[in-house]
Design a protein around this motif. Sequence first.
Motif, PDB file in Angstrom:
ATOM      1  N   GLN A 123       0.839  -1.206   0.000  1.00 23.20           N
ATOM      2  CA  GLN A 123       0.000   0.000   0.000  1.00 23.20           C
ATOM      3  C   GLN A 123       0.873   1.255   0.000  1.00 23.20           C
ATOM      4  O   GLN A 123       0.560   2.223  -0.687  1.00 23.20           O
ATOM      5  N   ASP A 127       0.783   4.087  -2.729  1.00 21.46           N
ATOM      6  CA  ASP A 127       0.583   5.487  -2.349  1.00 21.46           C
ATOM      7  C   ASP A 127       1.680   6.374  -2.929  1.00 21.46           C
ATOM      8  O   ASP A 127       1.404   7.466  -3.435  1.00 21.46           O
ATOM      9  N   GLU A 128       2.915   5.872  -2.841  1.00 20.83           N
ATOM     10  CA  GLU A 128       4.043   6.641  -3.389  1.00 20.83           C
ATOM     11  C   GLU A 128       3.887   6.819  -4.903  1.00 20.83           C
ATOM     12  O   GLU A 128       4.103   7.900  -5.445  1.00 20.83           O
ATOM     13  N   ILE A 131       1.225   9.424  -5.554  1.00 20.60           N
ATOM     14  CA  ILE A 131       1.722  10.778  -5.278  1.00 20.60           C
ATOM     15  C   ILE A 131       2.592  11.267  -6.427  1.00 20.60           C
ATOM     16  O   ILE A 131       2.465  12.411  -6.885  1.00 20.60           O
TER      17      ILE A 131
END
Length: 142
Positions: A123, A127-128, A131
Amino acid sequence: MTKGIDGMIRLHKWQLDEKRRQLTELETMRDDLLARKEDLAKQLVAEQEKVASSQVVNISYASFATAVAQRQENLMGSLAEIEASIEEMKDQVSESFKELKKYEVVEQRERERQMAKENRRQQADLDELAIQMHRRNKMRAS
């Protein structure tokens, strides 16, 4: 840690299997003694019928009946000992099963922790990535 737990689980499974095998042997011995006791009773009845139908008094019947009674008494003693051993072994099997379950629960919890850790890592990677994609889209739009 899981290698140690795996080894403990294998050890406790082996111990549990060994105790179950011993319990089965004891139960087989008990069944054999019960069959022998039943055979003795049948022999005694057959001999009583033979003596009852004969007009000649059979002196050997008294010694036969005494021997059968002694053998039955010995069998009853042996049966009592085996029954006690069976009950003790059942307790040991139960205790071994509980010990095995403890280690299996620990192993399951460790697997769940590892899976949760892996899911968190995945996760975080997603998420990275999200972003970075958001920053690129923002830079393109400017």
